[in-house]
Design a protein around this motif. Structure first.
Motif, PDB file in Angstrom:
ATOM      1  N   THR A   1      13.206  -8.373   7.594  1.00 51.29           N
ATOM      2  CA  THR A   1      12.619  -7.481   8.603  1.00 51.29           C
ATOM      3  C   THR A   1      11.137  -7.311   8.277  1.00 51.29           C
ATOM      4  O   THR A   1      10.758  -6.404   7.529  1.00 51.29           O
ATOM      5  N   PRO A   2      10.274  -8.195   8.776  1.00 50.71           N
ATOM      6  CA  PRO A   2       8.854  -8.153   8.411  1.00 50.71           C
ATOM      7  C   PRO A   2       8.252  -6.774   8.661  1.00 50.71           C
ATOM      8  O   PRO A   2       8.580  -6.096   9.651  1.00 50.71           O
ATOM      9  N   PRO A   3       7.408  -6.311   7.763  1.00 48.92           N
ATOM     10  CA  PRO A   3       6.795  -4.981   7.938  1.00 48.92           C
ATOM     11  C   PRO A   3       5.896  -4.949   9.165  1.00 48.92           C
ATOM     12  O   PRO A   3       5.262  -5.946   9.530  1.00 48.92           O
TER      13      PRO A   3
ATOM     14  N   PRO B   1       8.629   4.199   6.687  1.00 44.99           N
ATOM     15  CA  PRO B   1       8.347   3.926   5.274  1.00 44.99           C
ATOM     16  C   PRO B   1       8.002   2.475   4.988  1.00 44.99           C
ATOM     17  O   PRO B   1       7.395   2.173   3.960  1.00 44.99           O
ATOM     18  N   ASP B   2       8.389   1.557   5.865  1.00 45.14           N
ATOM     19  CA  ASP B   2       8.113   0.140   5.634  1.00 45.14           C
ATOM     20  C   ASP B   2       6.832  -0.336   6.306  1.00 45.14           C
ATOM     21  O   ASP B   2       6.433  -1.487   6.135  1.00 45.14           O
ATOM     22  N   ASP B   3       6.208   0.518   7.106  1.00 46.77           N
ATOM     23  CA  ASP B   3       4.996   0.113   7.825  1.00 46.77           C
ATOM     24  C   ASP B   3       3.831  -0.077   6.867  1.00 46.77           C
ATOM     25  O   ASP B   3       3.710   0.628   5.861  1.00 46.77           O
ATOM     26  N   LEU B   4       2.967  -1.019   7.185  1.00 43.96           N
ATOM     27  CA  LEU B   4       1.696  -1.218   6.483  1.00 43.96           C
ATOM     28  C   LEU B   4       0.599  -0.614   7.344  1.00 43.96           C
ATOM     29  O   LEU B   4       0.345  -1.089   8.452  1.00 43.96           O
ATOM     30  N   LEU B   5      -0.039   0.423   6.858  1.00 49.77           N
ATOM     31  CA  LEU B   5      -1.008   1.181   7.636  1.00 49.77           C
ATOM     32  C   LEU B   5      -2.381   1.073   6.995  1.00 49.77           C
ATOM     33  O   LEU B   5      -2.576   1.482   5.852  1.00 49.77           O
ATOM     34  N   LEU B   6      -3.349   0.531   7.742  1.00 46.82           N
ATOM     35  CA  LEU B   6      -4.714   0.392   7.245  1.00 46.82           C
ATOM     36  C   LEU B   6      -5.678   1.080   8.196  1.00 46.82           C
ATOM     37  O   LEU B   6      -5.620   0.878   9.408  1.00 46.82           O
ATOM     38  N   CYS B   7      -6.562   1.877   7.620  1.00 43.19           N
ATOM     39  CA  CYS B   7      -7.581   2.602   8.381  1.00 43.19           C
ATOM     40  C   CYS B   7      -8.932   1.958   8.078  1.00 43.19           C
ATOM     41  O   CYS B   7      -9.431   2.061   6.951  1.00 43.19           O
TER      42      CYS B   7
ATOM     43  N   CYS C   1       1.138  -4.700  14.973  1.00 47.52           N
ATOM     44  CA  CYS C   1       1.604  -6.083  14.939  1.00 47.52           C
ATOM     45  C   CYS C   1       2.869  -6.193  14.098  1.00 47.52           C
ATOM     46  O   CYS C   1       3.030  -5.497  13.098  1.00 47.52           O
ATOM     47  N   THR C   2       3.751  -7.089  14.502  1.00 51.06           N
ATOM     48  CA  THR C   2       4.924  -7.459  13.708  1.00 51.06           C
ATOM     49  C   THR C   2       4.956  -8.971  13.631  1.00 51.06           C
ATOM     50  O   THR C   2       5.052  -9.646  14.660  1.00 51.06           O
ATOM     51  N   GLY C   3       4.839  -9.506  12.415  1.00 53.30           N
ATOM     52  CA  GLY C   3       4.732 -10.951  12.274  1.00 53.30           C
ATOM     53  C   GLY C   3       3.449 -11.431  12.937  1.00 53.30           C
ATOM     54  O   GLY C   3       2.355 -10.930  12.653  1.00 53.30           O
ATOM     55  N   VAL C   4       3.574 -12.376  13.859  1.00 51.11           N
ATOM     56  CA  VAL C   4       2.397 -12.908  14.556  1.00 51.11           C
ATOM     57  C   VAL C   4       2.246 -12.297  15.938  1.00 51.11           C
ATOM     58  O   VAL C   4       1.367 -12.711  16.713  1.00 51.11           O
TER      59      VAL C   4
ATOM     60  N   ALA D   1       4.056   7.644  19.729  1.00 50.88           N
ATOM     61  CA  ALA D   1       5.343   7.310  20.349  1.00 50.88           C
ATOM     62  C   ALA D   1       5.836   5.941  19.898  1.00 50.88           C
ATOM     63  O   ALA D   1       7.025   5.756  19.589  1.00 50.88           O
ATOM     64  N   ILE D   2       4.925   4.987  19.839  1.00 47.95           N
ATOM     65  CA  ILE D   2       5.311   3.625  19.415  1.00 47.95           C
ATOM     66  C   ILE D   2       5.736   3.605  17.961  1.00 47.95           C
ATOM     67  O   ILE D   2       6.748   3.002  17.595  1.00 47.95           O
ATOM     68  N   LEU D   3       4.964   4.280  17.089  1.00 51.71           N
ATOM     69  CA  LEU D   3       5.304   4.265  15.663  1.00 51.71           C
ATOM     70  C   LEU D   3       6.563   5.052  15.365  1.00 51.71           C
ATOM     71  O   LEU D   3       7.269   4.744  14.404  1.00 51.71           O
TER      72      LEU D   3
END
Length: 353
Positions: free
Chosen positions: A274-276, A301-307, A332-335, A349-351
């Motif tokens: 399950t790609p982050p 908890p698995d999301d990669l969040l960059l500001c 983004c998820t994968g490509v 809402a999306i997150l």
């Protein structure tokens, strides 16, 4: 001798204190009770509340506090004359990396910039002391690095840097993460899959292990696969993704037969299957800070969040999203990436979905 520096006998304490001080200290610290250290000495712990001691002596609590503080000062001065126990004060790269990861994660989810400062300072110190000419070392002391680093040092530090990047993006942290990842692939990976505990240029050993079990610390192979997979998605780098998958293929039979001792590898397997989800925030301050807090609260908890603020240039292609005069988010998820999100409530809402 174990405890010798720290423990006391009633006679020692009474010989150093006045009668009034001892009358307070003895019942407060349990010197009137049986010994609490190996049946012959007393480790000075609170046995009776100071207020109860004051009542029993018929004195004010403030007076009891004054006497106890004088007693502490005298005992501390006397203890300073004792021979101190030996101290192991070398700096271990792998253990510091675990601490950095924990501090960075806690700082991010609990909004504690002071913890983030500690984590960043520790990482910078490791870079200054344990990183020499593109090589990582396992320990350092008094500014001198010793022993070529092992799998755990590289893997734990790579994972720590990924946490630091999510708490606050610094280009030097990402650059170091890439160097560590390349070292993992070049110096530790077996082409058949998995990572050796020692590097290819390490002294020859009778057995060269590939640690898979979690013990007192996580499995180096599990953390390496997990961190390489995350970095691969972060940068769009297939080399890192492929190395993580090769590791999991090697250990998959062990995972199915004995899942319990392989928690780190199971976490890596979950990440590969399950790609982050990668969440990139761009825009000006202070609006970007508010979006970061909102995204952190809504993200999984698995999301990669960059500001990523507008001052950042020369970002990797996978992170170089347009930065406009207002904050926005890219998910983004994968490509596959969603369209640019320009409303905070839409992002939340999306997150949260």
């Amino acid at each position: 001798e174990e405890g010798k520096f720290y423990v006391w006998t009633p006679a020692e304490v009474e010989g150093l204190l006045s009668a009034e001080e001892y009358a307070v200290a003895a019942p407060h610290w349990g010197l009137t009770a049986a010994p609490n250290f190996e049946d012959h000495a007393w480790h000075l712990l609170v046995d009776r509340p100071l207020s109860a001691v004051a009542d029993a002596l018929g004195i004010a609590l403030a007076e009891a506090e004054v006497r106890l503080n004088r007693a502490k000062a005298k005992l501390f001065a006397a203890r300073e004359q004792r021979v101190r126990p030996g101290r192991d004060d070398k700096i271990l790269t792998s253990w510091n990396a675990l601490a950095i990861k924990g501090l960075a994660y806690a700082a991010r989810v609990m909004q504690r910039p002071d913890w983030l400062s500690l984590a960043q300072a520790a990482a910078d110190s490791l870079r200054a002391q344990a990183w020499r000419e593109g090589r990582l070392f396992a320990s350092s002391k008094d500014g001198v690095a010793r022993h070529k680093a092992y799998l755990d040092d590289h893997a734990f530090l790579l994972e720590a840097l990924l946490e630091l990047l999510q708490a606050e993006y610094r280009p030097q942290d990402l650059a170091w993460a890439r160097e560590l990842a390349d070292r993992l692939l070049g110096d530790f990976e077996d082409p058949a899959g998995g990572f050796y505990f020692t590097g290819h240029d390490h002294e020859r050993l009778i057995v060269r292990t590939k640690p898979a079990y979690d013990n007192a610390t996580p499995s180096g192979n599990g953390v390496a696969a997990y961190a390489l997979n995350r970095l691969g998605h972060l940068l769009g780098e297939p080399r890192y993704l492929a190395a993580a998958e090769r590791t999991l293929r090697l250990f998959y039979p062990a995972l199915t037969e004995q899942p319990a001792p392989h928690a780190s590898l199971l976490l890596a397997l979950h990440e590969v299957l399950t790609p982050p989800r990668l969440v990139i925030l761009r825009g000006p301050q202070p609006e970007l800070t508010a979006w970061h807090a909102a995204a952190q609260a809504a993200a999984g908890p698995d999301d990669l969040l960059l500001c990523l603020g507008p001052e950042l240039a020369d970002l990797p292609a996978a992170l170089a999203k347009p930065c406009r005069d207002r904050a926005s988010a890219y998910v983004c998820t994968g490509v596959n990436c969603l369209a640019e999100i320009v409303q905070m409530h839409d992002m939340q809402a999306i997150l949260s979905a």
